[in-house]
Write a protein that holds these residues in place. Structure first.
Motif, mmCIF file in Angstrom:
data_model
loop_
_atom_site.group_PDB
_atom_site.id
_atom_site.type_symbol
_atom_site.label_atom_id
_atom_site.label_comp_id
_atom_site.label_asym_id
_atom_site.label_seq_id
_atom_site.Cartn_x
_atom_site.Cartn_y
_atom_site.Cartn_z
ATOM 1 N N LEU A 154 0.829 -1.195 0.000
ATOM 2 C CA LEU A 154 0.000 0.000 0.000
ATOM 3 C C LEU A 154 0.872 1.257 0.000
ATOM 4 N N SER A 155 1.905 1.262 0.825
ATOM 5 C CA SER A 155 2.816 2.420 0.883
ATOM 6 C C SER A 155 3.474 2.654 -0.474
ATOM 7 N N THR A 156 3.916 1.585 -1.104
ATOM 8 C CA THR A 156 4.531 1.688 -2.428
ATOM 9 C C THR A 156 3.541 2.224 -3.448
ATOM 10 N N TRP A 157 2.306 1.698 -3.419
ATOM 11 C CA TRP A 157 1.283 2.125 -4.373
ATOM 12 C C TRP A 157 0.955 3.604 -4.192
ATOM 13 N N LEU A 158 0.831 4.059 -2.940
ATOM 14 C CA LEU A 158 0.526 5.462 -2.680
ATOM 15 C C LEU A 158 1.658 6.384 -3.126
ATOM 16 N N LEU A 159 2.881 5.980 -2.855
ATOM 17 C CA LEU A 159 4.018 6.812 -3.240
ATOM 18 C C LEU A 159 4.153 6.904 -4.754
ATOM 19 N N PHE A 160 3.934 5.773 -5.442
ATOM 20 C CA PHE A 160 4.063 5.815 -6.897
ATOM 21 C C PHE A 160 2.925 6.636 -7.507
ATOM 22 N N HIS A 161 1.733 6.528 -6.938
ATOM 23 C CA HIS A 161 0.622 7.366 -7.391
ATOM 24 C C HIS A 161 0.967 8.848 -7.196
ATOM 25 N N HIS A 162 1.592 9.164 -6.071
ATOM 26 C CA HIS A 162 2.023 10.532 -5.773
ATOM 27 C C HIS A 162 3.022 11.014 -6.821
ATOM 28 N N THR A 163 3.947 10.138 -7.224
ATOM 29 C CA THR A 163 4.951 10.490 -8.219
ATOM 30 C C THR A 163 4.337 10.711 -9.591
ATOM 31 N N VAL A 164 3.472 9.800 -9.998
ATOM 32 C CA VAL A 164 2.888 9.850 -11.341
ATOM 33 C C VAL A 164 1.949 11.040 -11.503
ATOM 34 N N THR A 165 1.141 11.329 -10.483
ATOM 35 C CA THR A 165 0.140 12.394 -10.600
ATOM 36 C C THR A 165 0.622 13.735 -10.089
ATOM 37 N N ASP A 166 1.737 13.739 -9.339
ATOM 38 C CA ASP A 166 2.244 14.960 -8.713
ATOM 39 C C ASP A 166 1.158 15.607 -7.854
ATOM 40 N N SER A 167 0.419 14.751 -7.139
ATOM 41 C CA SER A 167 -0.680 15.227 -6.302
ATOM 42 C C SER A 167 -0.620 14.537 -4.945
ATOM 43 N N ASP A 168 -0.998 15.274 -3.906
ATOM 44 C CA ASP A 168 -1.033 14.707 -2.558
ATOM 45 C C ASP A 168 -2.362 14.019 -2.262
ATOM 46 N N GLN A 169 -3.272 14.013 -3.224
ATOM 47 C CA GLN A 169 -4.589 13.433 -2.985
ATOM 48 C C GLN A 169 -4.836 12.247 -3.915
ATOM 49 N N VAL A 170 -5.257 11.149 -3.339
ATOM 50 C CA VAL A 170 -5.600 9.945 -4.101
ATOM 51 C C VAL A 170 -7.115 9.760 -4.015
ATOM 52 N N ARG A 171 -7.780 9.771 -5.150
ATOM 53 C CA ARG A 171 -9.229 9.585 -5.176
ATOM 54 C C ARG A 171 -9.534 8.115 -5.426
ATOM 55 N N ALA A 172 -9.594 7.347 -4.376
ATOM 56 C CA ALA A 172 -9.877 5.918 -4.486
ATOM 57 C C ALA A 172 -10.350 5.404 -3.130
ATOM 58 N N THR A 173 -11.317 4.530 -3.153
ATOM 59 C CA THR A 173 -11.797 3.922 -1.915
ATOM 60 C C THR A 173 -10.883 2.774 -1.520
ATOM 61 N N HIS A 174 -11.012 2.336 -0.260
ATOM 62 C CA HIS A 174 -10.238 1.173 0.191
ATOM 63 C C HIS A 174 -10.576 -0.051 -0.653
ATOM 64 N N GLU A 175 -11.831 -0.155 -1.049
ATOM 65 C CA GLU A 175 -12.241 -1.300 -1.865
ATOM 66 C C GLU A 175 -11.579 -1.267 -3.237
ATOM 67 N N THR A 176 -11.496 -0.065 -3.838
ATOM 68 C CA THR A 176 -10.841 0.055 -5.147
ATOM 69 C C THR A 176 -9.374 -0.326 -5.055
ATOM 70 N N ILE A 177 -8.694 0.181 -4.021
ATOM 71 C CA ILE A 177 -7.273 -0.140 -3.864
ATOM 72 C C ILE A 177 -7.092 -1.635 -3.601
ATOM 73 N N ALA A 178 -8.002 -2.206 -2.827
ATOM 74 C CA ALA A 178 -7.930 -3.651 -2.577
ATOM 75 C C ALA A 178 -8.022 -4.427 -3.879
ATOM 76 N N HIS A 179 -8.926 -4.009 -4.785
ATOM 77 C CA HIS A 179 -9.025 -4.654 -6.094
ATOM 78 C C HIS A 179 -7.735 -4.484 -6.886
ATOM 79 N N MET A 180 -7.173 -3.279 -6.834
ATOM 80 C CA MET A 180 -5.943 -3.009 -7.573
ATOM 81 C C MET A 180 -4.802 -3.915 -7.114
ATOM 82 N N LEU A 181 -4.706 -4.104 -5.790
ATOM 83 C CA LEU A 181 -3.586 -4.877 -5.233
ATOM 84 C C LEU A 181 -3.912 -6.358 -5.068
#
Length: 432
Positions: A154-181
């Protein structure tokens, strides 16, 4: 105002790194689109109609089972493009491309993109670099899913999302992230709680706010460092060797443009500031200025490419450094006339060959600034017109007429200034 507008197509790093000669022919076919979360850009087995170049959005590539279970394969932001089938010559995609973060993108018809690939070696190289980056993401993702904890993933996914989008905000539910991972939602909720207790993030309905990106690094696995390094090197490649500039771009990169933009934003000076920044920056002709001593003060992209320099370091050079020796005196005279305010002519000069371009003939038109201290020039490559004139003169048996008073002891053509015979056509254009 940054010279590369945040809403410009050139804010996408693939499009931004293209030489202007390759970028301009495709501009009329680029269409700005606002993508919505959950919007599907590519379906498995279906041909894609467009290739998308993200600007402020993020696209996830996912693979799903028949039962509806899915896993994320890669995340794409403004550093890349969505449209692997068109790039790799496949009839359709084997994965689904879904908008994770809404925002702006530019799209190009898939057929038009294929034509761009066929005529642009630069686009081929940039797109294939992006494919390599996706392969690294996918390969490391497999390793990570088998060997690392949900907290690390989860930490890796959040950090990479931060890098790719250059944003401090991730618009995703816990369920969506669970599906992703590919894990249970409860596991994501538990890991997110640990990160929130550590002060790294906070959560609200459908959103995760990253407060301490550095703190997240304490919880990631080694996979993040590997993917991050590849992501960073992807856009450092053009600058590895200042003496060699791949893709015909000269030793500058998107980072150089951003640094130059930051400088101009701070100073508020120069013709590239204000509402006409994009027009100046992406003009198809070279725009540059030199001071009274002939030192370069600034250039737009086209001029930097013609000279083969980094825009952020242009002040290290004098314009005569790029001229054929026999053209330097002509430029000095032209420069003095421009600064005096009495110049009523243009100047045609010979550029030295660069590491990735041949010698060239350029035409300069210029004006002095209001203080009489800055020579602002338009530089147009007229090599081809000189070549055609030389061929025409040769066909009429007049090889020596156009350059009779312009000797060339080393066999390399060079040019005088003004509209006289010396400026019309060197007879030995074949030496290009």
């Amino acid at each position: 105002m940054n010279m590369v507008s945040q809403d410009s197509a050139r804010a996408n790093r693939v499009l931004g790194a293209l030489p202007m000669v390759d970028y301009l022919p495709m501009v009329s076919q680029l269409e700005a689109v606002q993508l919505q979360p959950g919007q599907i850009l590519e379906e498995p087995g279906a041909p894609a109609s467009h290739v998308h170049f993200p600007i402020s959005c993020a696209i996830t590539l996912v693979s799903a089972t028949r039962d509806g279970e899915m896993s994320e394969l890669a995340l794409i932001g403004r550093e890349g493009l969505v449209g692997l089938p068109a790039l790799l010559g496949a009839p359709s995609s084997a994965v689904q491309a879904v908008v994770l973060r809404p925002g702006l993108a530019y799209r190009l018809p898939a057929a038009a993109f294929v034509q761009v690939l066929q005529r642009s070696a630069a686009m081929q190289a940039l797109a294939l670099r992006h494919v390599q980056s996706l392969m690294v993401q996918m390969a490391q993702g497999v390793v990570c899913s088998l060997h690392h904890s949900v907290l690390q993933r989860l930490s890796t996914w959040l950090l990479f999302h931060h890098t790719v989008t250059d944003s401090d905000q991730v618009r995703a539910t816990h369920e969506t992230i669970a599906h992703m991972l590919g894990v249970r939602r409860e596991s994501i909720t538990q890991a997110a709680g640990q990160l929130q207790s550590a002060g790294c993030i906070s959560t609200s309905r459908g959103r995760i706010h990253i407060h301490d990106a550095q703190g997240l690094r304490a919880h990631v696995c080694e996979c993040y460092a590997l993917v991050e390094q590849d992501h960073r090197l992807l856009w450092q490649l053009p600058q590895q060797d200042e003496g060699s500039a791949p893709l015909g771009m000269g030793p500058w990169s998107h980072a150089d443009v951003e640094r130059a933009a930051d400088h101009e934003e701070d100073s508020g000076d120069g013709p590239a500031s204000g509402r006409y920044a994009d027009i100046y920056d992406f003009a198809p002709v070279g725009l540059l200025s030199v001071d009274a001593q002939g030192r370069l003060m600034e250039t737009n992209m086209a001029a930097a490419i013609q000279l083969g320099i980094s825009r952020s370091q242009c002040h290290l050079y004098r314009f005569v450094d790029f001229l054929q020796p026999e053209s330097r005196q002509a430029f000095e005279q032209f420069h003095r006339e421009v600064l005096s305010g009495k110049c009523r002519r243009h100047c045609e000069l010979g550029l030295l060959p660069g590491a990735h371009r041949p010698a060239a003939v350029v035409r300069l038109d210029a004006t002095v600034d209001e203080n009489g201290e800055e020579n602002r020039m338009v530089m147009v490559d007229v090599t081809e017109s000189h070549r055609q004139m030389a061929q025409l003169l040769h066909a009429h048996g007049r090889d020596g007429v156009a350059s009779a008073d312009v000797p060339s002891p080393d066999g390399m053509p060079w040019w005088g200034s003004g509209a006289g015979p010396a400026a019309t056509a060197p007879a030995r254009m074949s030496s290009f």
